[in-house]
Each structure stands twice: as structure tokens, then as C-alpha cells.
Scaffold this active site. Structure first.
Site, PDB file in Angstrom:
ATOM      1  N   ASN A   9      35.839  13.383  15.455  1.00  0.00           N
ATOM      2  CA  ASN A   9      36.035  14.477  16.411  1.00  0.00           C
ATOM      3  C   ASN A   9      34.928  14.353  17.449  1.00  0.00           C
ATOM      4  O   ASN A   9      33.784  14.718  17.191  1.00  0.00           O
ATOM      5  CB  ASN A   9      35.961  15.824  15.675  1.00  0.00           C
ATOM      6  CG  ASN A   9      36.015  17.007  16.632  1.00  0.00           C
ATOM      7  OD1 ASN A   9      36.311  16.853  17.815  1.00  0.00           O
ATOM      8  ND2 ASN A   9      35.726  18.192  16.120  1.00  0.00           N
ATOM      9  N   TRP A  10      35.285  13.811  18.588  1.00  0.00           N
ATOM     10  CA  TRP A  10      34.260  13.556  19.619  1.00  0.00           C
ATOM     11  C   TRP A  10      33.797  14.826  20.314  1.00  0.00           C
ATOM     12  O   TRP A  10      32.821  14.808  21.047  1.00  0.00           O
ATOM     13  CB  TRP A  10      34.817  12.591  20.674  1.00  0.00           C
ATOM     14  CG  TRP A  10      34.910  11.170  20.228  1.00  0.00           C
ATOM     15  CD1 TRP A  10      34.631  10.668  18.978  1.00  0.00           C
ATOM     16  CD2 TRP A  10      35.289  10.046  21.037  1.00  0.00           C
ATOM     17  NE1 TRP A  10      34.826   9.309  18.969  1.00  0.00           N
ATOM     18  CE2 TRP A  10      35.227   8.901  20.214  1.00  0.00           C
ATOM     19  CE3 TRP A  10      35.674   9.902  22.364  1.00  0.00           C
ATOM     20  CZ2 TRP A  10      35.541   7.630  20.686  1.00  0.00           C
ATOM     21  CZ3 TRP A  10      35.987   8.637  22.837  1.00  0.00           C
ATOM     22  CH2 TRP A  10      35.919   7.509  22.011  1.00  0.00           C
ATOM     23  N   LYS A  11      34.539  15.916  20.154  1.00  0.00           N
ATOM     24  CA  LYS A  11      34.214  17.173  20.851  1.00  0.00           C
ATOM     25  C   LYS A  11      34.097  16.911  22.370  1.00  0.00           C
ATOM     26  O   LYS A  11      34.798  16.042  22.881  1.00  0.00           O
ATOM     27  CB  LYS A  11      32.953  17.805  20.264  1.00  0.00           C
ATOM     28  CG  LYS A  11      33.049  17.903  18.733  1.00  0.00           C
ATOM     29  CD  LYS A  11      32.015  18.778  18.125  1.00  0.00           C
ATOM     30  CE  LYS A  11      32.221  18.806  16.614  1.00  0.00           C
ATOM     31  NZ  LYS A  11      31.367  19.764  15.944  1.00  0.00           N
ATOM     32  N   HIS A  94      39.831  24.733  15.096  1.00  0.00           N
ATOM     33  CA  HIS A  94      38.428  24.376  14.874  1.00  0.00           C
ATOM     34  C   HIS A  94      37.557  25.620  15.082  1.00  0.00           C
ATOM     35  O   HIS A  94      37.840  26.437  15.962  1.00  0.00           O
ATOM     36  CB  HIS A  94      38.011  23.255  15.842  1.00  0.00           C
ATOM     37  CG  HIS A  94      36.696  22.649  15.471  1.00  0.00           C
ATOM     38  ND1 HIS A  94      35.507  23.279  15.747  1.00  0.00           N
ATOM     39  CD2 HIS A  94      36.382  21.510  14.810  1.00  0.00           C
ATOM     40  CE1 HIS A  94      34.509  22.532  15.271  1.00  0.00           C
ATOM     41  NE2 HIS A  94      35.016  21.457  14.702  1.00  0.00           N
ATOM     42  N   GLU A  96      34.871  26.001  16.526  1.00  0.00           N
ATOM     43  CA  GLU A  96      34.345  26.136  17.886  1.00  0.00           C
ATOM     44  C   GLU A  96      35.398  26.764  18.806  1.00  0.00           C
ATOM     45  O   GLU A  96      35.064  27.519  19.718  1.00  0.00           O
ATOM     46  CB  GLU A  96      33.875  24.758  18.410  1.00  0.00           C
ATOM     47  CG  GLU A  96      32.576  24.345  17.713  1.00  0.00           C
ATOM     48  CD  GLU A  96      32.361  22.854  17.572  1.00  0.00           C
ATOM     49  OE1 GLU A  96      33.044  22.068  18.248  1.00  0.00           O
ATOM     50  OE2 GLU A  96      31.492  22.468  16.758  1.00  0.00           O
ATOM     51  N   GLU A 166      35.905  23.051   6.863  1.00  0.00           N
ATOM     52  CA  GLU A 166      34.673  22.877   7.625  1.00  0.00           C
ATOM     53  C   GLU A 166      33.846  24.156   7.595  1.00  0.00           C
ATOM     54  O   GLU A 166      34.055  25.053   8.428  1.00  0.00           O
ATOM     55  CB  GLU A 166      35.004  22.535   9.085  1.00  0.00           C
ATOM     56  CG  GLU A 166      35.729  21.225   9.264  1.00  0.00           C
ATOM     57  CD  GLU A 166      35.402  20.598  10.621  1.00  0.00           C
ATOM     58  OE1 GLU A 166      35.039  19.431  10.631  1.00  0.00           O
ATOM     59  OE2 GLU A 166      35.477  21.301  11.635  1.00  0.00           O
ATOM     60  N   GLY A 172      27.379  20.443  12.725  1.00  0.00           N
ATOM     61  CA  GLY A 172      26.364  20.080  13.723  1.00  0.00           C
ATOM     62  C   GLY A 172      24.963  20.538  13.361  1.00  0.00           C
ATOM     63  O   GLY A 172      24.064  20.524  14.204  1.00  0.00           O
ATOM     64  N   SER A 212      28.596  17.905   9.214  1.00  0.00           N
ATOM     65  CA  SER A 212      27.451  17.010   9.009  1.00  0.00           C
ATOM     66  C   SER A 212      27.744  15.871   8.033  1.00  0.00           C
ATOM     67  O   SER A 212      26.880  15.513   7.219  1.00  0.00           O
ATOM     68  CB  SER A 212      26.221  17.814   8.568  1.00  0.00           C
ATOM     69  OG  SER A 212      25.868  18.743   9.570  1.00  0.00           O
ATOM     70  N   GLY A 233      32.052  14.732  13.163  1.00  0.00           N
ATOM     71  CA  GLY A 233      31.676  15.034  14.540  1.00  0.00           C
ATOM     72  C   GLY A 233      30.617  14.057  15.033  1.00  0.00           C
ATOM     73  O   GLY A 233      30.917  12.922  15.417  1.00  0.00           O
ATOM     74  N   GLY A 234      29.369  14.468  14.966  1.00  0.00           N
ATOM     75  CA  GLY A 234      28.250  13.693  15.512  1.00  0.00           C
ATOM     76  C   GLY A 234      28.259  12.216  15.132  1.00  0.00           C
ATOM     77  O   GLY A 234      28.072  11.340  15.987  1.00  0.00           O
TER      78      GLY A 234
END
Ligand code: PGA
Length: 252
Positions: A9-11, A94, A96, A166, A172, A212, A233-234
Site C-alpha cells: 500500500n503505497w499510500k 482503510h 486513514e 489493521e 506507520g 508496521s 505500507g512503509g
């Protein structure tokens, strides 16, 4: 046996130029034997990702879409647009989106239904806040999200979809859920699917953990019976993603 699926997930990261560079870097080291791989990229990178990943078996997903067919919804992207671009998955719900953009379960449910109607597989995200965990209402809260977000969805559809657990406090933050915490919730989600539908559906649906996920904690997460992969993600923005994919293969 469910095939594990690792989704990046590149966001809101990666310009088209950067997207090309990253995919060119990762592509030679990724193959989809024993694992499904997916990149959920910003809308502006979808076509580039499709072009670069053609013939690799690696899928491309969107990070959101709107539930209306078409029309005066400035800034939104429709399911039909995603299908035409060759996109096969979409992340929905999500935290976010729920938090910053005030998407509620009713809206997420409409999006989930629209995705299925259009032939796109949703990755439905759910997860509790730290306050909810401390209050001891994690499982109850997530069951409620699942019931609301899947209203009207058939068992054949659920069997094909992905649910991503999640925990908001792990996203994150570098503070991942332990593999036991993640397994507890993923097992509870599967049980809820069995209650809402049946055992076969519950055994088919793939449930990812996200929050994470890194190359050092992925191997243990992937040994768990109810964790069928990860939403990353990251760590999907760097070559570490390859190691995460490889640990899923080792536990396939
Ligand atoms: P993270 O993000 O791996 O950077 O914690 C996961 C996600 O939000 O999907």
C-alpha cells in the site's frame, strides 16, 4: 490451503517517475510462485504499474474508489475507470480514509458492493484504536465493522475477497501487533464470517494483517494459521518488500 497474498500500500507516495523506478528495481526479484503479489498505488500511477508489471502475474490495485457510476463527483474515480485500466483490486475502508476523510461503514459498504458488481476484488480494512484495545472492546468493534461493511454481500463474493486486519495503533508507528495479537483477531474475523455465512466461506476468505509489517516481524506473522498475508505500507516503498514476499513463500 489458502495462497498468501502480499499487498503493498503505497499510500500518497511515489510520483509517476518514482513509481517506474521502484517497480523496475523490485520486479526482477519478485515472482508469484506460491504467493500472490499486489501493488496498490496512487491513481496516477495505476497505468504505469499495469504497463511495467504486464506478464509478471503481479496485480495492480487502487487505494480507493467511489460507489457512484459516473457524473459530477469532482476528484473521484469510478469502478468502471479502474476496470478499464486493468485494475483488479481496491483497498476500501482503510483507517486513514475512515479517519481523515470521514468515510463511515455505510459508505464503505456501498463501495464494497460496487466493487463486486464491477468485478473488482475489495481489500476491506478493519481495526481498532488503542483506546478500544485498552477498553477490551477490540473483537466486538471489529465484528461490528465486518457486519456493517459486508451488508448485502453474498457468500461467493466474500469467499473471493480479502479482509485486512489493521490495528490503527500499529499503522506507520513501527509498533506492530505481536503475532499472537494479530492471530487472535484474524481468527475472530474468520469465525464471524462463518457465523454470517458458513464454514466454507470462512475457510476461503483471505485475511491479511497490516500495521508496521517489516522483514523482521513478517516471518513469525506468516506462521499463524489465520494470517494469509500482509498489507504493507512503509516497507513496500523499498527493497525490503522482497524479503517480506519471500517469507510468505517460505510459509506457503
Ligand atoms: P504501515 O502501513 O505498514 O506503514 O504500518 C500499513 C497500512 O496502513 O496498510
Amino acid at each position: 490451503m489458502r495462497k498468501k497474498i502480499i499487498a503493498g500500500n503505497w499510500k500518497m507516495n511515489m510520483t509517476p517517475t518514482e513509481a517506474r523506478d521502484l517497480l523496475e528495481l523490485l520486479k526482477p526479484s519478485l515472482d508469484t510462485k506460491d504467493v500472490d503479489i499486489l501493488f496498490c498505488v496512487p491513481a496516477i500511477d495505476l497505468l504505469i504499474a499495469k504497463e511495467l508489471l504486464a506478464g509478471t502475474g503481479i496485480e495492480v490495485g487502487a487505494q480507493n474508489m467511489y460507489f457512484e457510476e459516473k457524473g459530477a463527483y469532482t476528484g473521484e474515480i469510478s469502478a468502471e475507470m479502474l476496470v478499464d485500466a486493468g485494475v483488479s483490486y481496491v483497498i476500501l475502508g482503510h483507517s486513514e480514509r475512515r479517519g481523515y476523510f470521514k468515510e463511515d461503514d455505510e459508505m464503505i459498504n456501498k463501495k464494497v458492493c460496487k466493487a463486486f458488481e464491477s468485478g473488482i476484488i475489495p481489500i476491506l480494512c478493519c481495526g481498532e484504536s488503542m483506546e478500544q484495545r485498552e477498553e477490551g472492546i477490540t473483537l466486538e468493534f471489529i465484528r461490528d465493522q465486518i457486519v456493517k461493511d459486508l451488508a448485502g454481500v453474498t457468500k461467493d463474493q466474500v469467499a473471493r475477497m480479502i479482509i485486512a486486519y489493521e490495528p490503527i495503533w500499529a499503522i506507520g508507528t513501527g509498533k506492530n501487533a505481536t503475532s499472537d495479537q494479530a492471530e487472535e483477531v484474524c481468527a475472530a474475523i474468520r469465525k464471524e464470517i462463518a457465523r454470517l455465512y458458513d464454514d466454507d466461506t470462512a475457510q476461503s476468505v483471505r485475511i491479511q494483517y497490516g500495521g508496521s509489517v517489516k522483514s523482521n516481524n513478517a516471518p513469525e506473522l506468516f506462521t499463524k494459521a489465520n494470517i494469509d498475508g500482509a498489507l504493507v505500507g512503509g516497507a513496500s516503498l523499498r527493497s525490503e518488500f522482497i524479503q517480506i514476499v519471500n517469507s510468505a513463500k517460505e510459509n506457503s
